[in-house]
Design a protein around this motif. Structure first.
Motif, PDB file in Angstrom:
ATOM      1  N   TRP A 115       0.801  -1.217   0.000  1.00 46.66           N
ATOM      2  CA  TRP A 115       0.000   0.000   0.000  1.00 46.66           C
ATOM      3  C   TRP A 115       0.833   1.265   0.000  1.00 46.66           C
ATOM      4  CZ3 TRP A 115      -3.616  -2.009  -2.201  1.00 46.66           C
ATOM      5  CH2 TRP A 115      -4.280  -3.142  -1.747  1.00 46.66           C
ATOM      6  N   ARG A 116       1.700   1.367  -1.006  1.00 46.53           N
ATOM      7  CA  ARG A 116       2.249   2.667  -1.349  1.00 46.53           C
ATOM      8  C   ARG A 116       1.103   3.530  -1.901  1.00 46.53           C
ATOM      9  NH1 ARG A 116       7.303   0.360  -4.993  1.00 46.53           N
ATOM     10  NH2 ARG A 116       8.585  -0.460  -3.281  1.00 46.53           N
ATOM     11  N   GLY A 117       1.251   4.843  -1.832  1.00 55.29           N
ATOM     12  CA  GLY A 117       0.255   5.698  -2.455  1.00 55.29           C
ATOM     13  C   GLY A 117      -0.581   6.492  -1.483  1.00 55.29           C
ATOM     14  N   ALA A 123      -7.204   1.295   1.903  1.00 57.55           N
ATOM     15  CA  ALA A 123      -6.891   0.134   1.062  1.00 57.55           C
ATOM     16  C   ALA A 123      -6.688  -1.125   1.890  1.00 57.55           C
ATOM     17  CB  ALA A 123      -5.642   0.427   0.231  1.00 57.55           C
ATOM     18  N   SER A 124      -6.060  -0.987   3.048  1.00 59.97           N
ATOM     19  CA  SER A 124      -5.783  -2.170   3.874  1.00 59.97           C
ATOM     20  C   SER A 124      -7.071  -2.800   4.394  1.00 59.97           C
ATOM     21  CB  SER A 124      -4.857  -1.800   5.034  1.00 59.97           C
ATOM     22  OG  SER A 124      -5.472  -0.860   5.902  1.00 59.97           O
ATOM     23  N   ILE A 125      -8.046  -1.970   4.781  1.00 56.73           N
ATOM     24  CA  ILE A 125      -9.328  -2.496   5.245  1.00 56.73           C
ATOM     25  C   ILE A 125     -10.114  -3.072   4.069  1.00 56.73           C
ATOM     26  CG2 ILE A 125     -11.526  -1.912   6.332  1.00 56.73           C
ATOM     27  CD1 ILE A 125     -10.058   0.280   7.885  1.00 56.73           C
ATOM     28  N   GLN A 138      13.047   6.393   4.506  1.00 56.29           N
ATOM     29  CA  GLN A 138      13.935   7.424   3.958  1.00 56.29           C
ATOM     30  C   GLN A 138      13.424   7.786   2.572  1.00 56.29           C
ATOM     31  OE1 GLN A 138      17.166   8.149   5.729  1.00 56.29           O
ATOM     32  NE2 GLN A 138      16.987  10.038   4.556  1.00 56.29           N
ATOM     33  N   MET A 139      13.062   9.040   2.371  1.00 55.81           N
ATOM     34  CA  MET A 139      12.420   9.417   1.117  1.00 55.81           C
ATOM     35  C   MET A 139      13.410   9.490  -0.036  1.00 55.81           C
ATOM     36  SD  MET A 139       9.706  12.294   2.418  1.00 55.81           S
ATOM     37  CE  MET A 139       8.969  12.481   0.787  1.00 55.81           C
ATOM     38  N   GLU A 140      12.907   9.118  -1.223  1.00 58.51           N
ATOM     39  CA  GLU A 140      13.636   9.268  -2.471  1.00 58.51           C
ATOM     40  C   GLU A 140      12.640   9.711  -3.536  1.00 58.51           C
ATOM     41  OE1 GLU A 140      15.271   5.337  -3.043  1.00 58.51           O
ATOM     42  OE2 GLU A 140      13.468   4.666  -4.085  1.00 58.51           O
ATOM     43  N   ALA A 141      13.067   9.796  -4.769  1.00 65.85           N
ATOM     44  CA  ALA A 141      12.222  10.381  -5.816  1.00 65.85           C
ATOM     45  C   ALA A 141      10.979   9.553  -6.114  1.00 65.85           C
ATOM     46  CB  ALA A 141      13.041  10.578  -7.089  1.00 65.85           C
ATOM     47  N   GLY A 142      11.028   8.232  -5.967  1.00 69.29           N
ATOM     48  CA  GLY A 142       9.890   7.381  -6.277  1.00 69.29           C
ATOM     49  C   GLY A 142       8.756   7.537  -5.281  1.00 69.29           C
ATOM     50  N   LEU A 143       7.563   7.086  -5.649  1.00 73.99           N
ATOM     51  CA  LEU A 143       6.386   7.174  -4.794  1.00 73.99           C
ATOM     52  C   LEU A 143       6.456   6.111  -3.703  1.00 73.99           C
ATOM     53  CD1 LEU A 143       3.569   8.318  -4.158  1.00 73.99           C
ATOM     54  CD2 LEU A 143       2.637   6.642  -5.772  1.00 73.99           C
ATOM     55  N   ASP A 144       6.844   6.528  -2.500  1.00 69.69           N
ATOM     56  CA  ASP A 144       6.913   5.642  -1.331  1.00 69.69           C
ATOM     57  C   ASP A 144       7.814   4.432  -1.573  1.00 69.69           C
ATOM     58  OD1 ASP A 144       5.082   7.341  -0.050  1.00 69.69           O
ATOM     59  OD2 ASP A 144       3.378   6.225  -0.836  1.00 69.69           O
ATOM     60  N   THR A 145       8.887   4.634  -2.315  1.00 66.60           N
ATOM     61  CA  THR A 145       9.767   3.521  -2.676  1.00 66.60           C
ATOM     62  C   THR A 145      11.059   3.487  -1.861  1.00 66.60           C
ATOM     63  OG1 THR A 145      10.796   4.864  -4.409  1.00 66.60           O
ATOM     64  CG2 THR A 145       8.920   3.491  -5.046  1.00 66.60           C
ATOM     65  N   PRO A 199      -4.525   3.924  -4.676  1.00 68.80           N
ATOM     66  CA  PRO A 199      -4.756   5.180  -5.399  1.00 68.80           C
ATOM     67  C   PRO A 199      -5.633   6.149  -4.604  1.00 68.80           C
ATOM     68  CG  PRO A 199      -6.119   3.444  -6.306  1.00 68.80           C
ATOM     69  CD  PRO A 199      -5.213   2.785  -5.313  1.00 68.80           C
ATOM     70  N   LYS A 200      -5.592   7.399  -5.010  1.00 75.00           N
ATOM     71  CA  LYS A 200      -6.432   8.420  -4.415  1.00 75.00           C
ATOM     72  C   LYS A 200      -7.896   8.064  -4.622  1.00 75.00           C
ATOM     73  CE  LYS A 200      -7.123  13.439  -4.445  1.00 75.00           C
ATOM     74  NZ  LYS A 200      -6.687  14.732  -5.069  1.00 75.00           N
ATOM     75  N   LEU A 201      -8.718   8.313  -3.597  1.00 73.04           N
ATOM     76  CA  LEU A 201     -10.133   7.964  -3.649  1.00 73.04           C
ATOM     77  C   LEU A 201     -10.979   9.129  -4.140  1.00 73.04           C
ATOM     78  CD1 LEU A 201     -10.345   6.162  -0.200  1.00 73.04           C
ATOM     79  CD2 LEU A 201     -10.322   5.064  -2.452  1.00 73.04           C
TER      80      LEU A 201
END
Length: 302
Positions: A115-117, A123-125, A138-145, A199-201
């Motif tokens: 559940w990146r995003g 989403a988990s429920i 630790q943040m990097e350029a990717g989405l929650d990667t 994804p965004k709801l």
């Protein structure tokens, strides 16, 4: 430690307060700009902005960060040890990710890489997961990667809603980010092969499809409490479903089966226990039926 805090919704407020109470030097709080909200469309500060004002912390509300060299330079001038990010709402450009000495740490509301995003709690429920949690990343350029620093799990039960899980995870995140700053741990890369995305709801995601199994609809109701909410259509009017219970009854999907507002699903049924009409107060199903009789055989959702 000299830090910037970057967050906007209620979820981020416990972490901001915890960092301040722990004695960290919060050089600036970044959050979304105040926007019109509510029926009167009054300009309203986001929850983090309101909390920062109450704590006497300086607040910055840039509308964008990408391609805004002035905003990036102002961030670099803070000379930070770290930046803490929790549901901020803007993507940080690489120059900002690289600026603090210890980089930017994100409080993410799932056990990454699951559940990146944008909507990990819901989403988990919705997926029927038995566990979720908080990951300090630790943040990097990717989405929650980015690589993971700390994780802590929490069970999801058949009674769990997004409202209750949100508060539990916000408290865990506040404690876990203090641990991450106090006792740095080696980062662990995420296994990308196990990644899933949330994804965004939108409000339309809350519409009930009565052909789905009762268990799926029950998870939808719990996952979308309080937002975007779950709804069906009754006599041409939207009916918001605030709470329900599973039933072993069966029938044609979308059909009211009895005098207690039990509705047939694709498999088994759901008994609505709390509902709300537009512009009206929320009511128990019993109170609703006293003023709005719904006889068995009524079809909803059409």
């Amino acid at each position: 430690m000299r830090i910037a805090f970057m967050g906007s919704p209620d979820f981020a407020v416990p972490a901001l307060r915890a960092l301040r109470d722990a004695g960290h030097d919060i050089a600036a709080v970044y959050c979304q700009p105040a926007r019109p909200a509510g029926r009167g469309q009054a300009i309203r500060r986001c929850p983090v902005h309101a909390a920062a004002d109450n704590l006497g912390l300086p607040v910055r509300t840039p509308a964008r960060l990408r391609n805004d060299t002035a905003a990036q330079d102002a961030f670099a001038a803070l000379d930070l040890d770290a930046a803490i990010v929790a549901a901020y709402g803007l993507i940080l450009p690489q120059a900002m990710l690289d600026s603090p000495k210890r980089g930017c740490l994100n409080i993410h509301a799932s056990l990454l890489p699951r559940w990146r995003g944008a909507a990990p709690i819901q989403a988990s429920i919705l997926a029927g997961d038995s566990e979720t949690g908080i990951t300090i990343m630790q943040m990097e350029a990717g989405l929650d990667t980015g690589p993971m620093l700390l994780r802590q799990g929490v069970p999801i039960t058949l009674e769990t809603t997004t409202a209750t899980l949100h508060d539990t995870l916000a408290a865990i995140g506040a404690n876990l980010i203090l641990d991450a700053l106090a006792s740095p741990t080696p980062p662990t890369p995420q296994p990308d092969a196990d990644a899933t995305y949330a994804p965004k709801l939108s409000r339309e995601d809350g519409r009930v499809d009565w052909s789905q199994p009762a268990e799926t609809i029950d998870r939808q109701i719990r996952a979308f409490d309080p937002w975007p909410g779950t709804f069906t259509t009754l006599a041409g009017s939207p009916l918001k479903i605030l709470a329900a219970k599973l039933s072993t009854s069966s029938g044609t999907p979308g059909t009211v089966l009895d005098n207690t507002l039990t509705i047939a699903c694709g498999h088994h049924a759901i008994r609505l226990t709390k509902v709300q009409l537009p512009g009206r107060s929320a009511l128990s199903a019993d109170d609703f039926l006293r003023g709005h009789p719904v006889p068995p055989g009524t079809v909803v959702g059409s």
